[in-house]
Design an enzyme around this catalytic site. Structure first.
Site, PDB file in Angstrom:
ATOM      1  N   HIS A 143       0.478  -0.929   0.066  1.00 13.15           N
ATOM      2  CA  HIS A 143       0.050  -0.004   0.261  1.00 13.15           C
ATOM      3  C   HIS A 143       1.054   1.274  -0.084  1.00 13.15           C
ATOM      4  O   HIS A 143       1.957   1.092  -0.010  1.00 13.15           O
ATOM      5  CB  HIS A 143      -0.679  -0.160   1.476  1.00 13.15           C
ATOM      6  CG  HIS A 143      -0.737   0.252   2.816  1.00 13.15           C
ATOM      7  ND1 HIS A 143       1.027   0.765   2.615  1.00 13.15           N
ATOM      8  CD2 HIS A 143      -0.307  -0.821   3.657  1.00 13.15           C
ATOM      9  CE1 HIS A 143       0.808   0.638   3.874  1.00 13.15           C
ATOM     10  NE2 HIS A 143      -0.125  -0.523   4.463  1.00 13.15           N
ATOM     11  N   CYS A 170       2.564  -4.679   6.801  1.00 10.13           N
ATOM     12  CA  CYS A 170       2.034  -4.778   5.168  1.00 10.13           C
ATOM     13  C   CYS A 170       2.936  -4.433   4.818  1.00 10.13           C
ATOM     14  O   CYS A 170       4.916  -4.149   5.737  1.00 10.13           O
ATOM     15  CB  CYS A 170       0.995  -3.604   4.846  1.00 10.13           C
ATOM     16  SG  CYS A 170      -0.552  -4.119   5.555  1.00 10.13           S
TER      17      CYS A 170
END
Length: 169
Positions: free
Chosen positions: A122, A144
């Site tokens: 992301h 992430c």
């Protein structure tokens, strides 16, 4: 209308056609067909038919080691796929990774834990876009793989759903 006038108009139209910009994605040969993340290098590599296309510096989960359970703030290690994309994430954009795989599920359940999920590549959180140049100095995600907003825009275009991603220590 005279034939020469019609010919002139048709010729002008034919010459103008190549100038039209195509809005659809480029040829498939420009897409990545494999991603590799090497956590110790904090790098994401994009490949096409074995040729390196691009390298990105990334930020990872706050804690070292492979992800073993929900909430451990570690980035998983293993073989996965890009299985979706989100424009509505709390980050700029996100490519979803198919974590957990069968091994992750089995390992977590063997210790009485849940494996977790929602692992993504992301961009930056909304309101932190100005930190693009320094966000990779520290690992700050909950597991992430983070890149700048400009980089997630590139990845969004270069990485189709279904692309394999290998995350290594």
């Amino acid at each position: 209308m005279r034939i020469s006038s019609i010919f002139t108009i048709l010729l002008a139209l034919a010459l103008a056609l190549p100038v039209v910009v195509r809005s659809e994605p480029g040829p498939a040969s420009l897409y990545a067909d494999r991603l590799v993340v090497i956590k110790s290098q904090k790098r994401l590599f994009l490949y096409r038919e074995g040729t390196l296309l691009k390298t990105y510096k990334v930020a990872l989960g706050k804690k070292m080691g492979p992800k073993t359970r929900q909430g451990d703030c570690r980035t998983p290690e293993g073989s996965y796929r890009i299985d979706g994309r989100r424009r509505d994430s709390r980050f700029y954009k996100a490519l979803h990774i198919s974590y957990p795989n069968a091994d992750d599920e089995r390992n977590a359940h063997s210790t009485g834990c849940l494996p977790g999920g929602n692992i993504e590549i992301h961009g930056l959180p909304k309101g932190y876009e100005d930190l693009a140049a320094i966000h990779t100095r520290h690992n700050w995600t909950s597991g992430c793989i983070a890149v700048s907003n400009q980089e997630i825009d590139e990845l969004w275009q270069l990485v189709p759903d279904g692309t394999p991603i290998e995350i290594r220590p």
